[in-house]
Design a protein around this motif. Structure first.
Motif, mmCIF file in Angstrom:
data_model
loop_
_atom_site.group_PDB
_atom_site.id
_atom_site.type_symbol
_atom_site.label_atom_id
_atom_site.label_comp_id
_atom_site.label_asym_id
_atom_site.label_seq_id
_atom_site.Cartn_x
_atom_site.Cartn_y
_atom_site.Cartn_z
ATOM 1 N N SER A 108 -5.578 27.244 24.658
ATOM 2 C CA SER A 108 -4.432 27.041 23.770
ATOM 3 C C SER A 108 -3.315 26.417 24.599
ATOM 4 O O SER A 108 -3.423 26.325 25.824
ATOM 5 C CB SER A 108 -3.990 28.379 23.165
ATOM 6 N N LEU A 109 -2.264 25.999 23.931
ATOM 7 C CA LEU A 109 -1.237 25.218 24.634
ATOM 8 C C LEU A 109 -0.635 25.974 25.813
ATOM 9 O O LEU A 109 -0.557 25.467 26.932
ATOM 10 C CB LEU A 109 -0.146 24.798 23.641
ATOM 11 N N THR A 110 -0.179 27.195 25.577
ATOM 12 C CA THR A 110 0.526 27.914 26.644
ATOM 13 C C THR A 110 -0.417 28.205 27.817
ATOM 14 O O THR A 110 -0.008 28.138 28.978
ATOM 15 C CB THR A 110 1.163 29.213 26.101
ATOM 16 N N PHE A 137 10.988 25.179 23.542
ATOM 17 C CA PHE A 137 10.239 26.183 22.775
ATOM 18 C C PHE A 137 10.099 27.449 23.622
ATOM 19 O O PHE A 137 9.793 27.376 24.813
ATOM 20 C CB PHE A 137 8.868 25.626 22.391
ATOM 21 N N SER A 139 7.951 29.719 24.233
ATOM 22 C CA SER A 139 6.758 29.938 25.058
ATOM 23 C C SER A 139 6.854 29.128 26.359
ATOM 24 O O SER A 139 6.468 29.597 27.428
ATOM 25 C CB SER A 139 5.491 29.563 24.287
ATOM 26 N N ASP A 140 7.398 27.935 26.265
ATOM 27 C CA ASP A 140 7.572 27.105 27.472
ATOM 28 C C ASP A 140 8.588 27.748 28.410
ATOM 29 O O ASP A 140 8.408 27.765 29.629
ATOM 30 C CB ASP A 140 8.043 25.695 27.102
ATOM 31 N N TYR A 197 11.149 20.485 19.584
ATOM 32 C CA TYR A 197 10.698 21.153 18.354
ATOM 33 C C TYR A 197 11.853 21.438 17.390
ATOM 34 O O TYR A 197 11.662 21.465 16.183
ATOM 35 C CB TYR A 197 9.966 22.463 18.696
ATOM 36 N N ASP A 222 5.147 18.602 27.216
ATOM 37 C CA ASP A 222 4.595 19.419 26.145
ATOM 38 C C ASP A 222 4.614 18.535 24.895
ATOM 39 O O ASP A 222 5.679 18.219 24.366
ATOM 40 C CB ASP A 222 5.461 20.678 25.952
ATOM 41 N N ALA A 224 3.323 19.164 21.916
ATOM 42 C CA ALA A 224 2.998 19.894 20.683
ATOM 43 C C ALA A 224 3.495 19.138 19.451
ATOM 44 O O ALA A 224 2.815 19.078 18.430
ATOM 45 C CB ALA A 224 3.622 21.291 20.715
ATOM 46 N N HIS A 225 4.696 18.560 19.548
ATOM 47 C CA HIS A 225 5.282 17.881 18.388
ATOM 48 C C HIS A 225 5.174 16.366 18.479
ATOM 49 O O HIS A 225 5.777 15.647 17.686
ATOM 50 C CB HIS A 225 6.750 18.303 18.231
ATOM 51 N N CYS A 245 -0.870 21.295 21.326
ATOM 52 C CA CYS A 245 -1.709 22.107 20.453
ATOM 53 C C CYS A 245 -2.259 21.198 19.364
ATOM 54 O O CYS A 245 -1.817 20.071 19.187
ATOM 55 C CB CYS A 245 -0.920 23.268 19.866
ATOM 56 N N TYR A 247 -2.799 22.238 16.012
ATOM 57 C CA TYR A 247 -2.677 22.763 14.648
ATOM 58 C C TYR A 247 -1.491 22.192 13.894
ATOM 59 O O TYR A 247 -1.268 22.537 12.744
ATOM 60 C CB TYR A 247 -2.619 24.293 14.643
ATOM 61 N N LYS A 248 -0.704 21.320 14.549
ATOM 62 C CA LYS A 248 0.439 20.743 13.832
ATOM 63 C C LYS A 248 -0.006 19.417 13.207
ATOM 64 O O LYS A 248 -0.750 19.421 12.233
ATOM 65 C CB LYS A 248 1.605 20.568 14.781
HETATM 66 C C1 LIG Z 1 6.745 22.946 21.574
HETATM 67 C C2 LIG Z 1 5.772 24.081 21.571
HETATM 68 N N1 LIG Z 1 5.316 24.544 22.745
HETATM 69 C C3 LIG Z 1 4.460 25.595 22.807
HETATM 70 C C4 LIG Z 1 4.023 26.201 21.645
HETATM 71 C C5 LIG Z 1 3.089 27.386 21.771
HETATM 72 O O1 LIG Z 1 1.791 27.040 21.417
HETATM 73 P P1 LIG Z 1 0.562 28.065 21.579
HETATM 74 O O2 LIG Z 1 0.817 29.236 20.708
HETATM 75 O O3 LIG Z 1 -0.609 27.264 21.071
HETATM 76 O O4 LIG Z 1 0.435 28.410 23.007
HETATM 77 C C6 LIG Z 1 4.466 25.736 20.398
HETATM 78 C C7 LIG Z 1 4.002 26.391 19.153
HETATM 79 O O5 LIG Z 1 4.426 26.121 18.068
HETATM 80 C C8 LIG Z 1 5.367 24.657 20.371
HETATM 81 O O6 LIG Z 1 5.851 24.196 19.216
#
Ligand SMILES: Cc1ncc(COP(=O)(O)O)c(C=O)c1O
Length: 429
Positions: A108-110, A137, A139-140, A197, A222, A224-225, A245, A247-248
């Motif tokens: 997964s991304l993180t 974000f 998590s980052d 994000y 990152d 993701a977006h 990721c 799923y977006k």
């Molecule tokens: C910019 C960004 N980074 C990291 C994540 C975390 O992703 P994950 O839950 O797949 O690790 C997201 C999740 O929406 C995100 O939008």
């Protein structure tokens, strides 16, 4: 790219849809239903993309092979599971502008972000800082702070957060450059979102990479977006790594296997520190079950575990559609579709009543944004978002004051945007 003359009449939206060469891809996705029974106006692909209508068929195939073949499906399945992730390699590489050797779908991304930092965040007393956007974000933020602490440094002094100038919502390119120029010798890693994000701001990844490398910093993104949203050219831009990721905008479904890019220049750097697992081990000797790890070349060498075939099956369904639709055509439609959304929102704004109620914080220039517009609503925004959602108009809310909406070129229509703007105006008024 220049936008056509927009008009606020519904006939304009209908005509744009009729002339949209990508309009039939809308049929390839399943839309949630509104209470009225019709399709939702779903402008939330920046959060969770819609289900490809072929997803179930792809999953069924793997369930059938599992039922009929058991463990032999690793080799005998219609799409053998052992190399299954490779079914996605070429399309993923094309999507992010990379060589096949540079990409892999895994974890997964993180998790991927941590794996990349294990290899590429190598702090020293003279150079230990990490640059992120303020309000990156969460998590980052957690990941980089924990990496800094893991290496015995203090996030209070090792983390640099890039902030917009007072009174502004987005970062200026020149501010990023100035910071790199000023502190570059102390920076170990620059880690920015390709698209932020919260604000929807897209960064100049080529220029950030150039400036960072000129100062000896490692550069990662990152995405993701950004993946499936912007046209990316990672190989030529040259960042050391990127993660995203699926799923977006990529519609792989919740928790789908993520993506990772490692630039070719690191493909055979086997002495880089890395956290290892058997799926990253040289596939020619993986099943000899030996005790010594020998990494595969390229991004695949960072794999840990055998991946979830079921979620990869969904991603395959989506990537086939993406591949056919073509990122260049999608981006061209996206620019117009988001421009149209901005136009309609600006039609509401000239009224003094509305200018105090909301503002668009996403940059206006096409190259500084993707599909998403972030609308700042200082008062009662969450209630507005919830009310629209109950009506089947789906965007999402990010605290403290941001309503995010993204017309996705793969499945959204101009009429979706028109209907959204109508309901938004009626609700905020
Ligand atoms: C910019 C960004 N980074 C990291 C994540 C975390 O992703 P994950 O839950 O797949 O690790 C997201 C999740 O929406 C995100 O939008």
């Amino acid at each position: 790219m220049t936008n056509p003359e927009f008009s606020s009449s519904e006939d304009f939206a209908i005509a744009m849809d009729e002339h949209d060469p990508l309009r039939h891809y809308r049929q390839c996705f399943l839309f949630p239903k509104a209470a009225s029974g019709g399709n939702c106006v779903y402008l939330c692909g920046h959060s969770l993309g819609l289900q490809p209508s072929t997803a179930a068929k792809h999953i069924q195939q793997e369930l059938k092979d599992w039922a009929e073949l058991g463990v032999e499906a690793h080799f005998q399945a219609a799409n053998a599971w052992m190399p299954y992730h490779r079914l996605l390699t070429n399309q993923t590489a094309a999507l992010v502008g990379a060589n096949p050797l540079e990409v892999v779908v895994m974890n997964s991304l993180t998790v991927n972000l941590h794996l990349m930092m294990v290899s590429f965040y190598r702090p020293t007393p003279a150079r230990h800082k990490i640059v992120v956007e303020r309000g990156a974000f969460p998590s980052d933020q957690y990941a980089v702070k924990s990496q800094i602490a893991f290496h015995g440094y203090d996030p209070a002094s090792s983390l640099i957060e890039l902030s917009p100038l007072p009174g502004e919502s987005c970062l200026r390119d020149e501010e990023i450059n100035l910071l790199i120029e000023r502190l570059g010798d102390e920076i170990a890693l620059i880690l920015l979102g390709g698209v932020n994000y919260a604000t929807g701001q897209a960064f100049d990844m080529a220029e950030i990479t150039r400036a960072g490398h000129a100062k000896g910093c490692v550069v990662g993104f990152d995405l993701a977006h950004a993946a499936g949203n912007l046209r990316l050219n990672l190989h030529d831009w040259g960042p050391d790594f990127a993660v995203w990721c699926s799923y977006k905008y990529l519609n792989g479904g919740p928790g789908c296997v993520a993506g990772c890019f490692v630039h070719e220049r690191h493909a055979r750097c086997f002495d880089l520190p890395r956290f290892s697992g058997w799926w990253g081990h040289d596939e020619r000797t993986r099943f000899e079950m030996g005790p010594t790890f020998q990494a595969m070349s390229g991004a695949e060498g960072w794999q840990l575990s055998n991946p979830s075939i079921i979620t990869l099956a969904v991603l395959r369904a989506s990537m086939q559609i993406f591949h056919e639709a073509d990122m260049e055509r999608l981006r061209a439609k996206s620019v117009t579709l988001t421009g149209y959304l901005e136009f309609l929102l600006n039609q509401i704004l000239p009224d003094q009543k509305f200018t105090s109620r909301f503002s668009i914080i996403t940059p206006q220039e096409q190259i500084r944004r993707g599909a998403q517009l972030s609308i700042r609503i200082p008062k009662n925004g969450r209630a507005l978002c919830e009310r629209l959602t109950r009506e089947g108009i789906v965007g999402d809310w990010r605290e403290p004051d941001t309503y995010r909406v993204a017309p996705v070129p793969l499945y959204n229509s101009y009429r979706d945007v028109f209907r959204f703007a109508q309901r938004f105006a009626a609700t905020i008024g």
